[in-house]
Design a protein around this motif. Structure first.
Motif, short mmCIF file in Angstrom:
data_model
loop_
_atom_site.label_atom_id
_atom_site.label_comp_id
_atom_site.label_asym_id
_atom_site.label_seq_id
_atom_site.Cartn_x
_atom_site.Cartn_y
_atom_site.Cartn_z
N GLU A 99 7.76 -15.41 -2.91
CA GLU A 99 7.48 -14.00 -3.61
C GLU A 99 7.81 -13.05 -2.54
OE1 GLU A 99 3.83 -12.23 -5.32
OE2 GLU A 99 4.23 -14.07 -6.41
N THR A 100 8.30 -12.03 -3.14
CA THR A 100 8.56 -10.93 -2.30
C THR A 100 7.21 -10.12 -2.30
OG1 THR A 100 9.00 -9.05 -3.98
CG2 THR A 100 11.04 -10.54 -3.04
N ALA A 142 6.89 -7.20 -3.32
CA ALA A 142 6.99 -6.48 -4.40
C ALA A 142 6.58 -7.18 -5.59
CB ALA A 142 8.07 -5.85 -4.48
N GLU A 171 -5.26 -9.35 0.08
CA GLU A 171 -4.17 -8.34 0.38
C GLU A 171 -4.34 -7.28 1.58
OE1 GLU A 171 -0.37 -6.77 -0.13
OE2 GLU A 171 -1.35 -8.54 -1.16
N GLN A 207 -1.92 -6.55 4.64
CA GLN A 207 -1.64 -5.19 4.79
C GLN A 207 -2.04 -4.76 6.57
OE1 GLN A 207 0.86 -3.70 3.14
NE2 GLN A 207 0.68 -5.47 1.91
#
Length: 172
Positions: free
Chosen positions: A40-41, A43, A102, A106
């Motif tokens: 999965e990207t 995005a 997430e 990040q």
């Protein structure tokens, strides 16, 4: 004296296992058997490993947000990217998180600042590369030659061996 050194060096060379064996990480299957792995990207788009591979040598690095040595490895791989253009060397980072994080991902990306393609993977992808079914051990770095055959597997960053293997697959 010279002969004794030559025999010693030859003996050490013969006793040195393949890079995958030396690091304790098994060599993965050839890239052609891994190219349909779903990824999965960042995005959120579905993709496959093969969709991001150009002909030529390939470096694939598995990482997770909680893996401190992965930050160092990503930084080092970014220096490798500066050395070899994308047309000469495929480089892909595969994020594997056991629990969605997430914010951690990040933070990792901001800290490591990788300049090569990053995609999301899952444990099935990690297992397809030969990862242990019971635990996630990171970092994991795999180097493939221009034909997609595995050339090396590393469980911890070894700058000298990594440089040597990548230089040899890019030259071939």
């Amino acid at each position: 004296m010279f002969q004794r050194r030559a025999f010693l060096i030859a003996g050490l060379a013969a006793a040195t296992p393949a890079f995958g064996e030396a690091s304790g990480v098994p060599l993965p299957p050839a890239l052609d058997t891994l190219s349909d792995l779903p990824l999965e990207t960042f995005a959120g788009a579905e993709t496959t490993l093969g969709a991001h591979l150009n002909p030529g040598p390939t470096v694939i690095s598995f990482w997770a947000s909680w893996c401190a040595p992965c930050v160092d490895e990503a930084g080092y791989l970014s220096t490798i990217r500066h050395r070899y253009a994308p047309e000469r060397l495929n480089m892909i980072g595969l994020n594997v998180e056991l629990v969605a994080n997430e914010e951690g991902v990040q933070r990792f990306l901001r800290q490591a600042r990788p300049n090569y393609l990053q995609l999301r993977a899952d444990m099935a992808t990690y297992h397809a590369f030969g990862g242990d079914a019971l635990q996630l051990s990171l970092p994991r770095l795999f180097v493939f030659d221009a034909n997609g055959a595995p050339a090396a597997a590393f469980g911890a960053m070894n700058v000298q061996q990594t440089n040597r293997v990548i230089a040899s697959v890019v030259r071939s």
